[in-house]
Design a protein around this motif. Structure first.
Motif, short mmCIF file in Angstrom:
data_model
loop_
_atom_site.label_atom_id
_atom_site.label_comp_id
_atom_site.label_asym_id
_atom_site.label_seq_id
_atom_site.Cartn_x
_atom_site.Cartn_y
_atom_site.Cartn_z
N TYR A 12 71.60 12.73 -28.54
CA TYR A 12 70.58 13.14 -27.90
C TYR A 12 69.59 13.86 -29.07
N ALA A 13 70.12 14.24 -30.24
CA ALA A 13 69.23 14.80 -31.32
C ALA A 13 68.41 13.92 -31.88
N THR A 14 68.64 12.36 -31.72
CA THR A 14 67.76 11.60 -32.10
C THR A 14 66.74 11.15 -31.06
N LEU A 15 66.66 11.65 -29.94
CA LEU A 15 65.56 11.23 -29.10
C LEU A 15 64.48 12.13 -29.21
N PRO A 16 63.28 11.58 -28.59
CA PRO A 16 62.03 12.31 -28.92
C PRO A 16 61.96 13.59 -27.96
N ARG A 17 61.29 14.35 -28.40
CA ARG A 17 61.21 15.78 -27.62
C ARG A 17 59.82 15.62 -26.80
N ALA A 18 60.14 16.52 -25.62
CA ALA A 18 58.88 16.72 -24.64
C ALA A 18 58.83 18.09 -24.13
N ILE A 19 57.96 18.85 -24.01
CA ILE A 19 57.98 19.73 -22.97
C ILE A 19 57.45 19.86 -21.67
N ALA A 20 57.64 20.78 -20.87
CA ALA A 20 57.38 20.33 -19.53
C ALA A 20 56.44 21.74 -18.97
N GLY A 21 55.84 21.54 -17.95
CA GLY A 21 55.03 22.43 -17.30
C GLY A 21 54.82 22.35 -15.96
N ALA A 22 54.36 23.24 -15.07
CA ALA A 22 53.83 22.90 -13.94
C ALA A 22 52.86 23.86 -13.25
N ALA A 23 51.96 23.30 -12.35
CA ALA A 23 50.82 24.19 -11.90
C ALA A 23 50.63 24.13 -10.41
N GLY A 24 49.63 24.96 -10.05
CA GLY A 24 49.28 24.95 -8.53
C GLY A 24 47.74 24.62 -8.41
N LEU A 25 47.72 23.73 -7.66
CA LEU A 25 46.19 23.31 -7.42
C LEU A 25 45.70 23.91 -6.13
N PHE A 26 44.89 25.01 -6.29
CA PHE A 26 44.38 25.69 -4.91
C PHE A 26 43.07 25.12 -4.77
N HIS A 27 42.56 25.12 -3.54
CA HIS A 27 41.39 24.36 -3.28
C HIS A 27 40.71 25.11 -1.95
N ASP A 28 39.45 24.76 -1.77
CA ASP A 28 38.68 25.68 -0.78
C ASP A 28 38.47 24.51 0.31
N PRO A 29 38.04 24.72 1.49
CA PRO A 29 37.59 23.62 2.55
C PRO A 29 36.26 22.90 2.22
N ASP A 30 35.78 23.27 0.90
CA ASP A 30 34.53 22.62 0.73
C ASP A 30 34.95 21.63 -0.68
N GLY A 31 36.11 21.53 -0.82
CA GLY A 31 36.77 20.74 -2.18
C GLY A 31 36.51 21.34 -3.21
N ARG A 32 36.32 22.56 -3.49
CA ARG A 32 36.29 23.09 -4.81
C ARG A 32 37.64 23.59 -5.19
N VAL A 33 37.88 23.58 -6.47
CA VAL A 33 39.21 23.83 -6.96
C VAL A 33 39.19 25.22 -7.79
N LEU A 34 40.34 26.06 -7.79
CA LEU A 34 40.37 27.41 -8.35
C LEU A 34 40.61 26.95 -9.71
N LEU A 35 39.66 27.49 -10.68
CA LEU A 35 39.89 27.41 -11.99
C LEU A 35 40.21 28.88 -12.79
N VAL A 36 40.98 29.01 -13.66
CA VAL A 36 41.23 30.36 -14.51
C VAL A 36 40.89 30.06 -15.75
N GLN A 37 40.14 31.12 -16.38
CA GLN A 37 39.73 31.18 -17.86
C GLN A 37 40.86 31.88 -18.58
#
Length: 170
Positions: A12-37
């Protein structure tokens, strides 16, 4: 070692490393997406989310990050996309990112219910598709477009740095 094989821990120590993340995609009825700065990046905006903690499932990560970053206690919806980001030149390992449907969020709801994590986020906005390239890194703009298409079609998409994989050419 037996039969020329490494013990599991060494293998297992010889295998490549990767990290993982997750997110939420919020959207309004007009198709706009919530972004954060983010306060730690002034060059681009993101969607709410972050890295997985050890032993955490992606859906739980999305829910935790949404609550921490936005102050919203929501149960993310279906998986919209999985995006594999290769290792980066700055030393970041490969990243697998799970994007879940955060649901509908109107400007009125955002104004009255978002409570941004002050030490991490400085602003939010609902971003129209024609603004993606202005506010997002190119891979993120591609990812969001693919996610919005997936929401409309009911599909879940697999992406490679924001793009569908290329079909092999013979």
């Amino acid at each position: 070692m037996t039969s020329g094989r490494l013990p599991p821990a060494e293998f297992y120590a010889t295998l490549p490393r990767a990290i993982a993340g997750a997110a939420g995609l919020f959207h309004d009825p007009d198709g706009r997406v919530l972004l954060v700065q983010p306060s730690y990046r002034t060059d681009t905006w993101l969607i709410p989310g972050g890295h997985m903690d050890p032993g955490e499932y992606p859906w739980d990560t999305a829910r935790r990050e949404i609550k921490e970053e936005l102050g919203l206690d929501v149960r993310p919806g279906r998986l919209v996309a999985v995006d594999w980001v290769p290792p980066q030149d700055d030393g970041r390992p490969a990243l697998v990112n799970f994007i879940f449907d955060g649901g509908t969020l109107t400007a009125h709801d955002a104004e009255h219910h978002l409570n941004l994590q002050a030490d991490e986020l400085t602003a939010w906005r609902l971003c129209a598709p024609d603004e993606y390239d202005q506010f997002l890194a190119p891979y993120m703009a591609r990812r969001i477009r693919a996610c919005m298409d997936a929401l409309h079609t009911g599909q879940t998409v697999y992406l490679q740095h924001g793009r569908p994989p290329q079909a092999p050419t013979d």
